[in-house]
Design a protein around this motif. Sequence first.
Motif, PDB file in Angstrom:
ATOM      1  N   GLN A  28       0.837  -1.184   0.000  1.00 62.45           N
ATOM      2  CA  GLN A  28       0.000   0.000   0.000  1.00 62.45           C
ATOM      3  C   GLN A  28       0.878   1.242   0.000  1.00 62.45           C
ATOM      4  OE1 GLN A  28      -2.462  -0.671   3.446  1.00 62.45           O
ATOM      5  NE2 GLN A  28      -4.039  -1.629   2.213  1.00 62.45           N
ATOM      6  N   PRO A 135      -9.431  -6.157   7.190  1.00 66.87           N
ATOM      7  CA  PRO A 135     -10.665  -5.924   6.430  1.00 66.87           C
ATOM      8  C   PRO A 135     -10.823  -4.439   6.146  1.00 66.87           C
ATOM      9  CG  PRO A 135     -11.143  -6.438   8.725  1.00 66.87           C
ATOM     10  CD  PRO A 135      -9.691  -6.713   8.527  1.00 66.87           C
ATOM     11  N   GLU A 136     -11.689  -4.120   5.208  1.00 65.93           N
ATOM     12  CA  GLU A 136     -11.840  -2.743   4.738  1.00 65.93           C
ATOM     13  C   GLU A 136     -12.210  -1.776   5.851  1.00 65.93           C
ATOM     14  OE1 GLU A 136     -14.381  -0.260   1.325  1.00 65.93           O
ATOM     15  OE2 GLU A 136     -14.545  -2.436   1.491  1.00 65.93           O
ATOM     16  N   ASP A 137     -12.998  -2.221   6.826  1.00 66.84           N
ATOM     17  CA  ASP A 137     -13.427  -1.305   7.883  1.00 66.84           C
ATOM     18  C   ASP A 137     -12.356  -1.094   8.949  1.00 66.84           C
ATOM     19  OD1 ASP A 137     -13.525  -3.831   8.975  1.00 66.84           O
ATOM     20  OD2 ASP A 137     -15.407  -3.498  10.054  1.00 66.84           O
ATOM     21  N   ALA A 139      -8.685  -1.200   7.769  1.00 68.32           N
ATOM     22  CA  ALA A 139      -7.492  -0.784   7.030  1.00 68.32           C
ATOM     23  C   ALA A 139      -7.460   0.745   6.866  1.00 68.32           C
ATOM     24  CB  ALA A 139      -7.482  -1.473   5.670  1.00 68.32           C
ATOM     25  N   GLN A 157      -8.642   2.344  10.997  1.00 69.16           N
ATOM     26  CA  GLN A 157      -8.432   3.236   9.849  1.00 69.16           C
ATOM     27  C   GLN A 157      -7.575   4.451  10.245  1.00 69.16           C
ATOM     28  OE1 GLN A 157     -12.500   4.027   8.576  1.00 69.16           O
ATOM     29  NE2 GLN A 157     -12.417   2.310   7.154  1.00 69.16           N
TER      30      GLN A 157
END
Length: 199
Positions: A28, A135-137, A139, A157
């Motif tokens: 990333q 997971p997206e919530d 990261a 996040q």
Amino acid sequence: MRGRPIIRIAIASALAALMPALPLFAQQAGESLVVRTAAGSTRITAGALAAMDRDTVTVRLHDGPPLRYTGVPLHAILRTAGVHADSLRGPALSRRVILRAADGYQAVFGLAELDPGVADRRFVLADRVDGAELPEDEAPYRLVVEGDARHSRWIRQVREIEVRADERPDRASSTEPAFEVLNSGRVFPRELPLTEAVR
């Protein structure tokens, strides 16, 4: 000249094959972390985070199964920005660390809490859980605090970290307290005469 596109395709394919083996921090490239201090701001790139020593903490979320979060110790990240959390003395003991998420959520810690020599627990800014990316919530990064019974400070996040000094006025120059507590436990403004307050 015709062979160059083929060479480029071969190189791109080789790099793509290596990507799964790289830590998520390195993948990333755009997910850098900003650390703000009184001296200024430091942007820590994903590559710099990938080069730091990593740690793994095994925790439970509520009544779920054990989870293994892997990332970089928070005190090591602060050291990169010139902030040292070890062997603090004097006014440095009142400094605090604020982590901010993408949605504006904040969690605050005392800088002294992050000193491994003070507290026998670890603060890890994680990018992986159970060997997989977050997971997206959660990261790109989630703070995991070993030993916290409640997880309200396990901010997800994370995008920014700020280190602040104590902003309270010096005790010697502070004004008189605004309120006074009497023996009865009743609280009154100090500007009222005592006889009037007792009434």
